[in-house]
Design an enzyme around this catalytic site. Structure first.
Site, short mmCIF file in Angstrom:
data_model
loop_
_atom_site.label_atom_id
_atom_site.label_comp_id
_atom_site.label_asym_id
_atom_site.label_seq_id
_atom_site.Cartn_x
_atom_site.Cartn_y
_atom_site.Cartn_z
N GLY A 189 0.54 -1.29 0.15
CA GLY A 189 0.23 0.19 -0.14
C GLY A 189 0.79 1.60 -0.38
O GLY A 189 2.36 0.91 0.11
N HIS A 450 5.69 28.32 -19.68
CA HIS A 450 6.61 27.33 -20.54
C HIS A 450 8.30 28.08 -19.95
O HIS A 450 8.47 28.84 -20.03
CB HIS A 450 6.82 27.13 -22.37
CG HIS A 450 7.74 26.49 -22.90
ND1 HIS A 450 7.62 25.45 -22.74
CD2 HIS A 450 8.75 27.01 -23.44
CE1 HIS A 450 8.55 25.20 -23.56
NE2 HIS A 450 9.31 26.20 -23.91
P1 AMP Z 1 -2.22 -0.11 3.07
O1 AMP Z 1 -3.80 -0.71 3.05
O2 AMP Z 1 -3.23 0.49 1.21
O3 AMP Z 1 -2.63 0.43 3.77
O4 AMP Z 1 -2.92 -1.16 2.35
C1 AMP Z 1 -2.31 -2.61 3.45
C2 AMP Z 1 -1.70 -3.32 2.08
O5 AMP Z 1 -1.30 -5.00 2.76
C3 AMP Z 1 -3.17 -4.59 1.46
O6 AMP Z 1 -3.06 -4.07 -0.60
C4 AMP Z 1 -3.85 -5.88 1.57
O7 AMP Z 1 -3.56 -6.18 0.71
C5 AMP Z 1 -1.79 -5.82 2.47
N1 AMP Z 1 -1.86 -6.84 2.91
C6 AMP Z 1 -2.94 -7.57 4.04
N2 AMP Z 1 -2.36 -8.12 4.98
C7 AMP Z 1 -1.50 -9.03 4.56
C8 AMP Z 1 -0.83 -10.49 3.91
N3 AMP Z 1 -0.96 -11.34 5.48
N4 AMP Z 1 0.18 -11.10 3.83
C9 AMP Z 1 0.52 -10.01 2.68
N5 AMP Z 1 -0.12 -8.34 1.94
C10 AMP Z 1 -1.02 -7.84 3.24
#
Ligand code: AMP
Ligand code: FAD
Length: 477
Positions: A189, A450
């Site tokens: 994320g 520009h």
């Molecule tokens: P955000 O909510 O944008 O901060 O992103 C968090 C990310 O962590 C999301 O894309 C989830 O799919 C990912 N995520 C959550 N749990 C896991 C896990 N156990 N393994 C890998 N990725 C995960």
């Protein structure tokens, strides 16, 4: 008799402190309760954003980008530098100083505006009373006509990766004193990518494990694909469909188990950052008789104007629905203060910009192409690559593009997506255009200086109707 305020705000993050200042500006007797305490026992204002979020992460991104430039880009300009090295403790000290200045600045703003700063943990009781417990356990109860809950969010912890010296959340990752040789990041994320980038630039070998199949699923996928390509080129090893199932810390190393399309996998890293999202902070906040409802995901339930189900109790920022962004929290704070003062302010949730401060930066506002397709909204697209921008060439920053989506019939701008240099600054042009209900033609008819990177916005607007000047386009009209 307990002291009475027109407004008591619980939480002094970008939601709460902004709400408190605006309420005081409007002549309301205002207090802001904050529980965060520093090593010397003093209150720390500014919340996640200033202390362990937006600001320290941007300070480290800036420092690490400068190192990257000195190592890889200066030579291109003819600048000869030898033995470039990073003093991590100096970098961290600079970051800490910025945080200290900014948080201290809020205390001054409170004083200047007449906001009463109360240090302690706030709890909402029935009848709009706020109980505050200070660090020594002393309890004071205050009365208010209005209470604004702005208690923010905290990192989500997952059972397969309990936090320790080697397995850290975003706060821990902002405070590393050495560059880990091998670094794992769970979650691709915004936070995972930004922190992964910082340490990768400083020399870590970074592996990002992301459970989802689509990279940056909520970002326009043309932009996300370009980002994936660029990050991979920079050396970030991003593994998709990789769900972490367990970790084990042994002899100073973390063994990370995950499953992907091929089955069970394992990597070993020196540090692991857990960046799997954030959860609202509501623990010990609401007494049973406060009457305030949570929603099905544990956020404080609010309507479109941040009113909870209890009259006179409002909630804003990360603790309520919507994007977890500092500027969204602040805007909600202003709207609520103005509504309490009898005005009719509103947040335009369709025009909230998002930014990922990687290199290149990604920024967007409005709808993605995927959302328009799913909603059956007909649209035209205009794109312009920075590779065709003279200013981008001069700055050696030619990767990426500006993409504008406009309604096929009305030409009204529905989304602006940028990957490239200064995207975080340029997106404001898209936000202003959308806020004013602009058409792509309105932008196309505007004069841009520009040479600037912003000319790419102009050209993308021209491209919506097939009239871009500096790229060859198939004629549309
Ligand atoms: P955000 O909510 O944008 O901060 O992103 C968090 C990310 O962590 C999301 O894309 C989830 O799919 C990912 N995520 C959550 N749990 C896991 C896990 N156990 N393994 C890998 N990725 C995960
Ligand atoms: P917070 O900032 O979390 O503040 C809440 C405050 O309430 C805290 O100070 C807390 O101590 C206090 N509190 C909680 N409970 C109580 C209680 N019971 N009594 C008294 N006080 C209490 N957003 C962006 O827009 N741009 C970015 O670049 C960005 N980068 C980020 C990078 C990182 C690493 C992280 C973690 C977050 C980032 N964010 C960014 C998100 C941003 O920090 C949050 O959206 C924002 O801080 C939310 O503001 P808030 O006021 O709702 O809550």
């Amino acid at each position: 008799m307990s002291e009475k305020f027109d407004v008591i705000v619980i939480g002094a993050g970008p939601g709460g402190y902004v709400a408190a200042i605006r309420a005081a500006q409007l002549g309301l007797k205002t207090a802001c309760v904050e529980k965060w305490t520093n090593e010397s026992g003093k209150a720390v204002l500014g919340g996640t954003c200033l202390n362990v979020g937006c600001i320290p992460s941007k300070a480290l991104l800036e420092s690490s980008h400068k190192l990257e430039e000195a190592r890889h880009d200066f030579d291109l300009h003819g600048i000869q530098v030898k033995d470039v090295a990073m003093d991590v403790s100096k970098m961290q000290a600079r970051k800490d100083n910025i945080v200290k200045n900014l948080t201290g600045g809020i205390a001054s703003l409170f004083k200047a505006n007449g906001v009463t700063s109360i240090h302690g943990a706030g709890r909402l009781l029935g009848g709009k009373r706020v109980e505050v417990t200070d660090a020594k356990g002393g309890v004071t109860v205050y009365d208010a006509d209005n209470v604004i809950i702005a208690t923010g969010s905290k990192p989500v912890e997952i059972p397969p990766a309990p936090l320790s010296e080697h397995v850290v959340d975003s706060t821990g990752a902002l405070a590393f004193t050495d560059v880990p040789k091998k670094l794992g990041v769970i979650g691709a994320g915004v936070i995972g990518l930004e922190l992964g980038s910082v340490w990768a630039r400083l020399g870590s070998e970074v592996v990002v494990l992301e459970a989802q199949e689509n990279f940056l699923a909520s970002v326009d996928q043309q932009i996300a694909k370009e980002a994936f390509k660029q990050y991979t080129k920079q050396g970030l090893d991003i593994r998709l469909k990789a769900r972490v199932t367990g970790t084990e810390v042994k002899r100073g190393q973390v063994k990370v188990n995950y499953t992907d399309a091929k089955g069970e996998q394992e990597i070993k890293v020196d540090k692991l950052i857990v960046a799997v999202g954030r959860a609202p902070v509501t623990d010990q906040l609401l007494a049973a008789d406060s009457g305030v409802n949570l929603d099905e995901r544990g956020f404080i339930y609010v309507n479109d104007t941040c009113q909870t189900n209890m009259p006179g109790v409002w909630a804003i920022g990360d603790v309520v629905r919507g994007p977890m962004l500092a500027h969204k929290a602040s805007e909600e704070g202003i709207v609520v203060a103005e509504r309490i003062a009898g005005q009719h302010a509103q947040v335009n949730y369709d025009c909230i910009p998002w930014v990922i401060y990687t290199h290149p930066e990604i920024a967007w506002v409005g709808k993605t192409e995927e959302q328009l397709k799913a909603q059956g909204i007909p649209y035209n697209i205009g794109t312009f690559p920075f590779a065709a921008s003279g200013r981008a060439m001069a700055a050696n920053a030619t990767m990426g593009m500006v993409k504008i989506l406009a309604h096929e019939k009305t030409d009204r701008i529905l989304g602006v997506h940028i990957i490239g240099p200064q995207a975080s600054e340029m997106i404001a042009q898209g936000v202003i255009a959308m806020e004013f209900g602009s058409s792509a033609e309105d932008l196309a008819l505007t004069v841009f200086a520009h040479p600037t990177l912003s000319e790419a916005v102009h050209e993308a607007a021209l491209a919506v109707s097939g009239h871009a000047i500096h790229i060859a386009q198939r004629k549309r009209k």
